[in-house]
Scaffold this active site. Structure first.
Site, short mmCIF file in Angstrom:
data_model
loop_
_atom_site.label_atom_id
_atom_site.label_comp_id
_atom_site.label_asym_id
_atom_site.label_seq_id
_atom_site.Cartn_x
_atom_site.Cartn_y
_atom_site.Cartn_z
N LYS A 163 17.38 6.48 69.54
CA LYS A 163 18.15 6.84 70.74
C LYS A 163 19.59 6.31 70.71
CE LYS A 163 14.73 8.16 74.03
NZ LYS A 163 13.43 7.91 73.37
N GLU A 178 19.65 9.46 83.04
CA GLU A 178 18.29 9.44 83.55
C GLU A 178 17.41 8.75 82.52
OE1 GLU A 178 19.56 11.83 81.74
OE2 GLU A 178 17.98 11.90 80.20
N SER A 229 10.47 7.38 64.39
CA SER A 229 11.51 7.39 65.43
C SER A 229 11.71 6.04 66.12
CB SER A 229 11.21 8.46 66.47
OG SER A 229 9.92 8.30 67.01
#
Ligand SMILES: *Cc1c(COP(=O)(O)O)cnc(C)c1O
Length: 397
Positions: free
Chosen positions: A90, A112, A379
């Site tokens: 991320k 968000e 990930s």
């Protein structure tokens, strides 16, 4: 149709677009224009590369999982995004967009978050770049994810607890959009996956494509092959998957996206948007969704909070329609087994999201020849998930 064509009209085939309130139309248009300008800017790209390297820890290695391969067959490799600052992919996107916002003269960032992972990555990027940061989060999630709420606050972000609707991610998004409409002049909305109105799915894809670009460079150096036979990634909104796949779209390799099957698609408790959903418009774009016959968004379920979203990036819907990527579903139980197996065999505790991709890799490896390769994008790391696994397995570990 060229699979890699840029969505200049904001569309991937019939998917994507800009389904936004009229007041936001000039804002997304401006963002598109600014982004197209800046992505060619040498100074911007040097700054981004430097931060990705020195701050986030790129490049990440590809690791050959010898033990897993020996047990299940084939050659299984992992692209180690779990080693990045913050423990997941991320940060690639948060740093990229925060830098973009800064160069557009914006001083306030809103975002968000569901599980809190995107909120934390954004709070880090904002602390780093001296931007004011406010995070919207459903009040249910605020309660369930309290360690991440604390991290965000520690990093200097303000966390707004959203009490409307199901008090989860989709309500947080609605609230963030409301804020954006009111404060467009000062505020940049930093979206966490390849979702939302154009140009967001394109921007987030470009920032995450560093994953696939590195794989292309690294893979021939450590193996006897140019590219892997199969690439696998988990799909929530779809950012780590598209970041992995995009540079390979024109190549001869199989691409597999893995969605969360939850308690089972037949039980109606899952988050398998592409496997079991239908077309519609949500949060600014046309894509696959989980909706009922009246077009109401359905409740989703997954043991993994990061995959628990009723929509999916429009480019994935396009790649499904072109049969370029195969989308499959892995249920909670299979993901938990892969989580434990990976920990035991490789000494790597993977994120529960990633465990869905690992479970699919284990299934496919058993049908592969010794020389064939599978590359899974790891990930994120799973430290955040250990309380959930402990509760799920009880004394059965
Ligand atoms: C958020 C998250 C995901 C899901 O998001 P995508 O946009 O689909 O990549 C997957 N894995 C990890 C570790 C995450 O934190």
């Amino acid at each position: 149709m060229n699979l890699k064509s840029q969505p200049t009209d904001g569309k991937f085939g019939t998917f994507g677009g800009k389904y936004v309130p009229e007041t936001l139309m000039p804002v997304v248009d401006e963002l598109e224009e600014k982004y197209n300008e800046i992505k060619e800017n040498k100074e911007f790209n040097e700054k981004l590369s430097k931060l990705l390297k020195d701050y986030a820890g790129r490049s990440t290695p590809i690791y050959f999982a010898e033990n897993l391969s020996k047990k299940y067959g084939g050659k299984i490799y992992f692209k180690r995004e779990d080693l990045l600052h913050g423990g997941a992919h991320k940060i690639n996107n948060s740093i990229g967009q925060a830098l973009l916002a800064k160069s557009m003269g914006k001083k306030r960032i809103i975002a968000e978050t569901g599980a809190g992972q995107h909120g934390v990555a954004t709070a880090m990027a904002c602390a780093l770049l001296d931007l004011k940061c406010e995070i919207y989060m459903g009040s249910n999630d605020v309660e369930r994810q309290s360690p991440n709420v604390f991290r965000m606050r520690l990093l200097g972000a303000e966390v707004h607890s959203v009490k409307s609707g199901s008090q989860t991610l989709k309500d947080a998004i609605n609230e963030a959009i409301r804020d954006w409409v009111t404060n467009v002049e000062s505020t940049y909305y930093l979206i966490g996956s390849v979702v939302g109105p154009h140009p967001y799915p394109m921007i987030v894809r470009d920032f995450q494509s560093v994953i696939g670009k590195e794989i292309k460079e690294q893979f021939p150096k450590i193996t006897s092959q140019e590219i892997p036979d199969i690439l696998i990634a988990c799909v929530g909104g779809g950012s780590n998957a598209i970041g992995t796949f995009y540079p390979f779209l024109d190549d001869e390799c199989k691409l597999v996206g893995v969605e969360a099957g939850g308690l089972g698609i037949d039980k109606g408790k899952h988050s398998s948007t592409l496997v079991a959903g239908s077309e519609g418009v949500l949060h600014g774009a046309r894509s696959y969704l989980l909706q009922d016959e009246d077009g109401q968004i359905q409740e989703t379920h997954s043991i993994s909070a990061g995959l628990d979203y009723p929509g999916v990036g429009p480019e994935h819907s396009f790649l499904k329609s072109q049969d370029r990527v195969e989308y499959v579903s892995i249920n909670d139980e299979e993901a938990v087994n892969a989580f434990v197996e990976m920990s035991r065999l490789e000494g790597i505790i993977p994120a529960l999201e990633t465990s869905h991709a690992i479970a699919e890799a284990i299934k496919r490896a058993q049908k592969l020849g010794d020389k064939q390769s599978i590359l899974v994008t790891l990930s994120g790391r799973g430290d955040k998930d250990t309380p959930i696994i402990a509760k799920h397995l009880g004394n059965n570990l």
